[in-house]
Enzyme design. Sequence first.
Site, PDB file in Angstrom:
ATOM      1  N   ASP A 238       0.829  -1.211   0.000  1.00  0.00           N
ATOM      2  CA  ASP A 238       0.000   0.000   0.000  1.00  0.00           C
ATOM      3  C   ASP A 238       0.868   1.268   0.000  1.00  0.00           C
ATOM      4  OD1 ASP A 238      -2.452  -1.307   0.002  1.00  0.00           O
ATOM      5  OD2 ASP A 238      -2.680  -1.221   2.181  1.00  0.00           O
ATOM      6  N   HIS A 261      -3.551   4.650   4.561  1.00  0.00           N
ATOM      7  CA  HIS A 261      -3.625   5.449   3.327  1.00  0.00           C
ATOM      8  C   HIS A 261      -3.714   6.944   3.590  1.00  0.00           C
ATOM      9  CE1 HIS A 261      -3.755   1.927   0.929  1.00  0.00           C
ATOM     10  NE2 HIS A 261      -4.807   1.460   1.564  1.00  0.00           N
TER      11      HIS A 261
HETATM   12 ZN   LIG Z   1      -4.140  -2.534   0.229  1.00  0.00          ZN
END
Ligand SMILES: [Zn+2]
Length: 298
Positions: A238, A261
Site C-alpha cells: 500500500d 492510506h
Molecule cells: Zn491494500
Amino acid sequence: MRNQRTLRKTVELAGTGLHSGKKVCVRICPAPIDAGITFVRTDLDGLSIPAHVKNVSIDHSVLSTTLLRGSASIQTIEHLMSAANGFYLDNLRVELDGPELPILDGSAAPFVQAFRDSGIKEQAVRQSFYTVSKVVEFEEGNKFIRVEPSRELTVSYKIEFGPRLNQHLDFTLSKHAFDSAISQAKTFCFLEDIEKMRDLGLAKGGSLENALVIGSEGVINPEYQTYQDEFVRHKILDFLGDIRLLDRPMVGNFTVSRGGHAFHTRFLSFLLEENLLTTIENLENVSSWVALPCPVPV
Ligand SMILES: [Zn+2]
C-alpha cells in the site's frame, strides 16, 4: 539510470470493487512520454484524473486511496499504483467503467500478471526521480514516517495492532524484489471490523478469497495466505502505491510505523507543501536500478 517505461499493449481486467461491491472493467493502456499515470472514467464521458496526491480525497481515503474530481471518484487505486511503482511503469492510461478499481485477489499480483502479459516498452527519455532534500520526520498521534535522502528506495515498516498482530519488515526495491516479496500480499482485516465496515457502507465486495481475515485465534482463511508476515508486506505494498502519487517516482530510505492510506497521503502532501522534494535527473551507479525487471516474454 533508466528510461521512462510504459506497457507494450493494452490489457484488461474485470472484477468487483472491494468497498462499492460494483462490477468494473479496467483497461490499462500504454501512454506517451511524460504523460504520467491517469485514471479515466469511461462511464462519465471520459472524465480523467491524474494519479497525483493533489487529487486525493483524504476524507475518502481511510481504508483505500481515492481520487476525486467534482463528484466523481476513483477508489482503491493503491494496488495498481503499487504494481506500477514496483515494475517501474511511468506512463499509463487506466480506463474504468465504474467508481472503483476491482479488488481481484486482494493483492497486486493480478496487475503484475497483466503487465507481464502486455510486456514493457522502454521510452526514449530518461526518467527522473524525487527524493527529499533533507531528513524529514512526520508524525500524527502514534503514526510516524521518517525519510532520509537516498538514491535507492528502502522501506522499513512496522505494524502494531495489539497482541494479535505485530510485524516488521525491511524491504529494498530492486530487480524482482517487488514481484517476489510484496506483490502477492493480500489486504487484510479483523473479523470484528467487518460488521463496522458494512455499517459504513464499505467492504461490500470483500470475501474470504480477496482479504485475509484475522479472528481471535488467528487467520480464519490461511489457505489464501502466501507469506507468514503477509500483513506488513501488504502495508508496504500500500505504501509503495501511495508514494507513487507524484508526477515521478520517489526514492529515499523510509521508516514507517502504523501507517495507513490517509496518513501516507497526508505525508506526501506535507512534502509538497513544505517544498521538501528535490529532483534526481540520473540515478547512476546504483546497482539495484541497473538490471530492471523486464517481464517481457521474449
Ligand atoms: Zn491494500
